[in-house]
Enzyme design. Structure first.
Site: not given
Ligand SMILES: NC(=O)c1ccc[n+]([C@@H]2O[C@H](COP(=O)([O-])OP(=O)(O)OC[C@H]3O[C@@H](n4cnc5c(N)ncnc54)[C@H](O)[C@@H]3O)[C@@H](O)[C@H]2O)c1
Length: 261
Positions: A169, A39, A18, A61, A200, A165, A152
């Protein structure tokens, strides 16, 4: 960039079913590389593998056995030249709840899950992929492979509710230089891309999310729109194929700087 022929070489793209990973898998396949799409999403991953002549591997992962199986699958199609880590999840939760109870503070299991996928998953694939690359014959520069990780802009401009998050990151940013230094011993380069707001499936679908994305686009400096996944993929390819790019973190974000909320 380097004009080399990568036919017969293989690559792994995590999160390849994706968004950013999908666009990167397509671009790598167009360069003649056999792409292994790693994935959780078997339907989308298999369909893409068929489309680009690659292979899908169901890979979480956070599971080292899956990561090793993915790299071994890539090796069965040729020497592993590239790895791109795009698998990741977002997170939204404030650190302190509204009612002042300890139980409503940020759920720690959620924090750990985000770090496990985004940071530890990225490192696990990097260490296993680089180990496989270390067995490649070096080119004239001594280079054996290249890796791109995905952070990010939230690593730098994390917004309210983004602690988990952003921390995950931020870890990916901080890995970059020591990884490049470690892996110089085996001729493997590592760079990291920090995307801004890229269109996305991470933003969902339907009229509501289209309206949300249009509003988000207004906050970009220029061009005033969300980025396209192909713009990420193009930068990933430059970082993979430019032999002098190493140890760098690059934003691709239309100059956006995220406000607190
Ligand atoms: N789209 C953006 O605006 C944006 C901005 C900054 C950073 N990013 C980062 O880019 C990466 C890709 O994002 P995207 O927008 O393409 O998202 P996406 O949701 O379209 O794709 C992410 C893919 O990762 C897979 N995935 C999730 N957890 C996994 C796991 N444990 N093991 C294997 N695969 C797993 C999902 O199944 C999905 O196919 C993420 O790391 C994201 O944090 C995206």
């Amino acid at each position: 960039m380097d004009g080399k022929d990568y036919a017969g070489r293989s690559a792994v793209v995590t999160g390849g079913a994706s968004g950013l990973g999908e666009a990167t898998a397509e671009l790598l396949a167009s360069k003649g590389v056999h792409v292994v799409i790693a994935d959780l999403n078997a339907d989308a991953g298999s369909a893409l593998a068929t489309k680009i002549g690659g292979t899908f591997v169901k890979c979480d992962v956070t599971d080292t056995d899956d990561v090793i199986a993915t790299v071994d699958e890539a090796l069965s199609h040729g020497p592993l030249q590239f790895a791109v880590n795009c698998a990741g999840i977002g997170s939204i939760s404030r650190t302190v709840g509204r009612d002042g109870q300890y139980s409503s503070a940020f759920p720690l299991d959620y924090f750990k899950k985000v770090v496990e996928i985004n940071l530890i998953g990225t490192f696990d694939m990097t260490r296993i992929a680089a180990t496989a690359m270390s067995r490649n014959d070096p080119d004239d520069d001594g280079q054996r492979g290249a890796i791109v990780n995905t952070t990010s802009v939230a690593a730098f401009d994390g917004q309210i509710g983004q602690v988990a998050y952003s921390a995950s990151k931020g870890g990916v940013v901080s890995l970059t230089l020591p990884l490049a230094r470690d892996l110089s011993a085996v001729g493997v380069r590592v760079n990291t891309i920090a995307p801004g707001l890229i269109d996305t499936p991470i933003y969902g679908s339907g009229p509501e999310s289209e309206a949300f994305k249009a509003k988000l686009g207004e906050s970009v400096v220029f061009p005033k729109r969300l980025g396209h996944a192909a713009e990420y993929a193009s930068l990933a390819w430059e970082l993979l194929s430019n032999p002098y790019m190493n140890g760098e973190v690059i934003r691709v974000d239309g100059a956006i700087r995220m406000p607190p909320k």
